[in-house]
Motif scaffolding. Sequence first.
Motif, mmCIF file in Angstrom:
data_model
loop_
_atom_site.group_PDB
_atom_site.id
_atom_site.type_symbol
_atom_site.label_atom_id
_atom_site.label_comp_id
_atom_site.label_asym_id
_atom_site.label_seq_id
_atom_site.Cartn_x
_atom_site.Cartn_y
_atom_site.Cartn_z
ATOM 1 N N GLN A 118 0.985 -1.122 -0.024
ATOM 2 C CA GLN A 118 -0.101 0.118 0.028
ATOM 3 C C GLN A 118 0.804 1.248 0.072
ATOM 4 O OE1 GLN A 118 -2.243 1.614 3.739
ATOM 5 N NE2 GLN A 118 -3.648 0.601 2.722
ATOM 6 N N ALA A 119 1.785 1.345 0.847
ATOM 7 C CA ALA A 119 2.958 2.489 1.055
ATOM 8 C C ALA A 119 3.276 2.722 -0.433
ATOM 9 C CB ALA A 119 3.914 2.257 2.120
ATOM 10 N N ARG A 120 3.894 1.622 -1.067
ATOM 11 C CA ARG A 120 4.400 1.853 -2.445
ATOM 12 C C ARG A 120 3.554 2.366 -3.506
ATOM 13 N NH1 ARG A 120 7.290 -3.042 -0.576
ATOM 14 N NH2 ARG A 120 5.895 -4.233 -1.722
ATOM 15 N N VAL A 121 2.242 2.083 -3.495
ATOM 16 C CA VAL A 121 1.543 2.309 -4.488
ATOM 17 C C VAL A 121 0.871 3.776 -4.161
ATOM 18 C CG1 VAL A 121 -0.853 1.920 -5.206
ATOM 19 C CG2 VAL A 121 0.540 -0.092 -5.018
ATOM 20 N N LEU A 122 0.756 4.113 -2.912
ATOM 21 C CA LEU A 122 0.697 5.567 -2.789
ATOM 22 C C LEU A 122 1.783 6.869 -3.118
ATOM 23 C CD1 LEU A 122 -1.227 5.056 0.909
ATOM 24 C CD2 LEU A 122 -2.145 5.632 -1.336
ATOM 25 N N ASP A 123 2.893 6.037 -2.641
ATOM 26 C CA ASP A 123 4.244 6.867 -3.044
ATOM 27 C C ASP A 123 4.126 7.089 -4.641
ATOM 28 O OD1 ASP A 123 5.081 7.327 -0.510
ATOM 29 O OD2 ASP A 123 6.481 5.451 -0.614
ATOM 30 N N LEU A 124 3.894 6.037 -5.524
ATOM 31 C CA LEU A 124 3.807 5.968 -6.910
ATOM 32 C C LEU A 124 2.612 7.097 -7.359
ATOM 33 C CD1 LEU A 124 4.346 5.055 -9.784
ATOM 34 C CD2 LEU A 124 2.839 3.339 -9.417
ATOM 35 N N LEU A 125 1.394 7.065 -6.680
ATOM 36 C CA LEU A 125 0.443 7.859 -6.996
ATOM 37 C C LEU A 125 0.831 9.368 -6.971
ATOM 38 C CD1 LEU A 125 -2.855 6.023 -5.675
ATOM 39 C CD2 LEU A 125 -2.203 6.369 -8.138
ATOM 40 N N LYS A 126 1.480 9.500 -5.560
ATOM 41 C CA LYS A 126 1.909 10.966 -5.240
ATOM 42 C C LYS A 126 2.823 11.374 -6.394
ATOM 43 C CE LYS A 126 1.637 10.963 -0.326
ATOM 44 N NZ LYS A 126 2.314 10.731 0.885
ATOM 45 N N ALA A 127 3.733 10.522 -6.796
ATOM 46 C CA ALA A 127 4.877 10.750 -7.732
ATOM 47 C C ALA A 127 4.318 11.425 -9.267
ATOM 48 C CB ALA A 127 6.087 9.719 -7.863
ATOM 49 N N LEU A 128 3.064 10.410 -9.662
ATOM 50 C CA LEU A 128 2.776 10.677 -10.953
ATOM 51 C C LEU A 128 1.593 11.877 -10.718
ATOM 52 C CD1 LEU A 128 1.295 6.828 -11.399
ATOM 53 C CD2 LEU A 128 3.329 8.210 -12.737
ATOM 54 N N LYS A 129 1.429 12.095 -9.703
ATOM 55 C CA LYS A 129 0.602 13.527 -9.600
ATOM 56 C C LYS A 129 1.206 14.520 -10.173
ATOM 57 C CE LYS A 129 -0.473 15.442 -5.601
ATOM 58 N NZ LYS A 129 -1.366 15.687 -4.462
ATOM 59 N N THR A 130 2.645 14.665 -9.356
ATOM 60 C CA THR A 130 3.541 15.835 -9.647
ATOM 61 C C THR A 130 3.941 15.423 -11.118
ATOM 62 O OG1 THR A 130 4.335 15.635 -7.392
ATOM 63 C CG2 THR A 130 5.903 16.784 -9.149
ATOM 64 N N GLU A 131 4.232 14.587 -11.762
ATOM 65 C CA GLU A 131 4.869 14.369 -13.142
ATOM 66 C C GLU A 131 4.028 14.593 -14.000
ATOM 67 O OE1 GLU A 131 6.937 10.703 -15.608
ATOM 68 O OE2 GLU A 131 6.902 10.559 -13.434
ATOM 69 N N PHE A 132 2.699 14.165 -13.957
ATOM 70 C CA PHE A 132 1.820 14.461 -15.048
ATOM 71 C C PHE A 132 0.721 15.300 -15.013
ATOM 72 C CE2 PHE A 132 3.056 9.807 -15.378
ATOM 73 C CZ PHE A 132 3.320 9.875 -16.957
ATOM 74 N N GLY A 133 0.971 15.917 -13.765
ATOM 75 C CA GLY A 133 -0.207 17.210 -13.432
ATOM 76 C C GLY A 133 -1.681 16.868 -13.345
ATOM 77 N N ILE A 134 -1.890 15.710 -13.173
ATOM 78 C CA ILE A 134 -3.351 15.217 -12.731
ATOM 79 C C ILE A 134 -3.836 15.468 -11.398
ATOM 80 C CG2 ILE A 134 -3.183 13.365 -14.705
ATOM 81 C CD1 ILE A 134 -2.358 11.474 -12.443
ATOM 82 N N ALA A 135 -5.012 15.415 -11.336
ATOM 83 C CA ALA A 135 -5.750 15.673 -10.016
ATOM 84 C C ALA A 135 -6.329 14.274 -9.869
ATOM 85 C CB ALA A 135 -6.798 16.718 -10.087
ATOM 86 N N TYR A 136 -6.532 14.180 -8.265
ATOM 87 C CA TYR A 136 -7.179 12.732 -7.844
ATOM 88 C C TYR A 136 -8.393 12.905 -7.121
ATOM 89 C CZ TYR A 136 -2.631 10.392 -8.747
ATOM 90 O OH TYR A 136 -1.497 9.763 -9.325
ATOM 91 N N LEU A 137 -9.292 11.908 -7.377
ATOM 92 C CA LEU A 137 -10.510 12.072 -6.482
ATOM 93 C C LEU A 137 -10.397 10.650 -5.673
ATOM 94 C CD1 LEU A 137 -13.346 12.881 -5.342
ATOM 95 C CD2 LEU A 137 -14.222 11.642 -7.172
ATOM 96 N N PHE A 138 -9.926 10.944 -4.519
ATOM 97 C CA PHE A 138 -9.326 9.599 -3.792
ATOM 98 C C PHE A 138 -10.604 9.343 -2.753
ATOM 99 C CE2 PHE A 138 -7.121 7.259 -0.547
ATOM 100 C CZ PHE A 138 -6.316 6.401 -1.441
ATOM 101 N N ILE A 139 -11.208 7.880 -2.981
ATOM 102 C CA ILE A 139 -12.221 7.551 -2.358
ATOM 103 C C ILE A 139 -11.643 6.374 -1.311
ATOM 104 C CG2 ILE A 139 -14.578 6.231 -2.266
ATOM 105 C CD1 ILE A 139 -14.998 7.735 -5.185
ATOM 106 N N SER A 140 -12.245 6.553 0.100
ATOM 107 C CA SER A 140 -11.691 5.803 1.039
ATOM 108 C C SER A 140 -12.437 5.744 2.212
ATOM 109 C CB SER A 140 -10.084 6.001 1.169
ATOM 110 O OG SER A 140 -9.594 5.080 2.159
ATOM 111 N N HIS A 141 -12.453 4.768 2.956
ATOM 112 C CA HIS A 141 -12.826 4.706 4.391
ATOM 113 C C HIS A 141 -11.826 4.605 5.491
ATOM 114 C CE1 HIS A 141 -13.011 0.176 3.776
ATOM 115 N NE2 HIS A 141 -12.576 0.428 4.750
ATOM 116 N N ASP A 142 -10.438 4.654 4.943
ATOM 117 C CA ASP A 142 -9.199 4.445 5.711
ATOM 118 C C ASP A 142 -8.797 5.848 6.106
ATOM 119 O OD1 ASP A 142 -6.837 4.123 6.848
ATOM 120 O OD2 ASP A 142 -6.481 2.386 5.955
#
Length: 594
Positions: free
Chosen positions: A478-502
Motif C-alpha cells: 500500500q505504501a509503495r502504491v501511494l508513493d507512486l500515485l503521489k509521484a505521478l500526480k507531480t509528473e503528469f499534473g493530474i488531479a485525484y478524486l481519492f475515495i476511501s474509508h481509511d
Amino acid sequence: MNAAVTKLSGAEKAPETAPPVLSVEGLEISVRTGEGPRVLVRDLSFDLARGETLAIAGESGSGKSLTSLAIMGLLPPPAVHVSGGTIRLGKTDLLGLPERWMRGLRGARIAMIFQEPMTSLNPVLTIGRQLIEAIEAHEDLSRRDARDRAVEALRAVRMSQPEARLKQYPHELSGGMRQRVMIAMAIALRPDVLIADEPTTALDVTVQREVLELLRDLQRDLGTAVILITHDMGVVAEMADRVVVMQSGRMVEQGPVREIFAAPREPYTRALLAAVPRMGRGEGAAASGIAETVARVEELRVRFDIRGGLLNRPTHAVHAVAGVSFEIRAGETFSLVGESGCGKSTIAKALTGLVPFEGLLEVAGRRLESGQRPDTAFRRGVQMIFQDPMASLDPRMRVGDLVAEPLVIHDIGTPSERRAQAEALFERVGLERDQLDRYPHEFSGGQRQRICIARALALRPRLIIADESVSALDVSVQARVLDLLKALKTEFGIAYLFISHDMAVVENVSDRVAVMRLGQIVEMGTRAQLFGDPRHPYTRQLIAAVPVPDPTRVPPPFTRPQGDVPSPVKRRGMEPRIEALTDVGEGHMVAGSG
C-alpha cells in the motif's frame, strides 16, 4: 479503567503453570507440485494461554491463513497438507484425529471467523436456519431451545432485533451485521479457542471499531483465547497481548506486543511497522487557490427506484447522493471519506457516466447536465482505478494489450506506437517491459494495481478517480502504491478524486477532504482543518475509531451509535432533508450538526 479497553498480558490472565489451551510445535505445511513437495510454512511454534489474544501478523503469502486452516483441519486436500509438527488443543492431538472427531471439535471447542462473511454464509438459507443448524450439530437440543440459543448469541453480539434477524437472508444485512452473525455463530457454543482471520479488513472504520470492542468484551466475559490474523498493525497494537510476525512461511519474530512495537529486532518487522500509515503524519499540501479547476460537481443527485406492488411500479427511491457540490483543482488530491453506503462510489460512477444523475458535472472543460450522457471526449478526461485489480483486468488478455486498450478504443496511434506507450507506462509504474506479454494471474496484487494505474494513465486524463484503490493491499505494498500515485500526480499534473474509508490513509495523501454521510457532505476542508479541528460529530467519530499502532496508548472511549441509522430510502416524491454547509473558517465547511 474501562474493562473494554483494558489489555492484560498472558501472564496476568493465566498462571504461568497453567498448560496452554493451544500449542503449535514445529508446524510444517507443504503442497504437492509436479516438481515434488514445496514447503509453504516451516518450523512454526507458539503457545496460546486461556484468555490471551495472540496476533499473527505479516503480508499476504506469509502463511498466516494457512496456519489457521491447519489448526482447524481445513487445509484443501490432498495437495496441501501438514507435513510435520504437532497441533494440540489442550491434551488432544488434532493432527491425529479422524475427520469425524474433528468435526465434533469445530465450533464446540475451536471456532473460526472468516474474512469475508458473505462467502461464508449460505445465501439461500436464513440467518436463523444457519445458526440453529450449527448449534444442533453439536448439542442435543430441541428446535425451540436451539432457536433460543441462536437469539441469545445474536443478542450477545449486540445485534438489534435478534428475533427478526433470524428470518432474514445474508444479502439483507450490511457487512457489519453479517460479520456479527459470523461471530455469533462462532461463540454460540462457547469455544476454548476463537480464530479471527482478518475479521475487519473489509469493514468501515467505525464498524471495525465496534467489532473489535465486541471481541474484547466477549473474550473478557467468556475467557476465550483468541488468535487474531491480520496485516493491520494498528489492530495488532490495540488487541494483542503477544505477536508472531511471519514472512514467506517463516516466523521471523515473536514476543509481547509492547516489546515488538518498541524494539523490533528483525528488519522485516521494522519495515512492516514503518509502512503503517499513522494519523498526524499527513504531508499533503493544498493546491493553490488560483489553480485551474479540473472537475466541478454542482447539486449532484442520484436516485435509484424501488419497485413494488402488483403493477411493479416505483414506490420508493434510494437517495444515494442528495445535493452534493465540490470542486477539484489541478495537482490536487481531493478525498471523499465515509462509511459504506454513504454515496462515495456513486459520485465516482456519475463522474464516469455510469449512472444517470441530476445536476451539473464538469471535467476538463467538458460539461454534462441532467439526463446527458458523456461523449468520447468527456470520458477521455477522467479515468478510474478500482478497488479489486483482478476484477478490473480481463484474465484472457495479456497485460500489455490491457494497458494499450484505451488507446485502441479512442483510436489513438498506430499499433507500434501503442506498444511503445505501453512499454513506457510499464516502466514508469515500476514494472519491466518483458512482463507485457504475461497474463494478470501471473502478477501479485500490488503489481496488478500498478497495471491498473498504467492503464488509467494511457489517455493522459486530467482527473483520476481512485476508488478504494489500496484498501485490499498489505501495508508495505500500500505504501509503495501511494508513493507512486503521489509521484505521478507531480509528473503528469493530474488531479485525484481519492475515495476511501481509511482515515489514516486519507490524512497521508490528501490536500482537501470531504466527509460524506447518507448521501450528503457534512464537512469539507483542508487536510489540516479536517484532522486538526474536526467540527462535525460524525467526523470526530470516524477519526476516533481509527486503530493506532501504539500498544502503550489507551484507545479513547468508543460511544456506540444509539437508535436506528436514518434510511436513504424515501417514498417517491419525498426529498431528503439537505443540511446546508456553513463556512466556519477559510474553506472549512460544516453541515448543521443539531
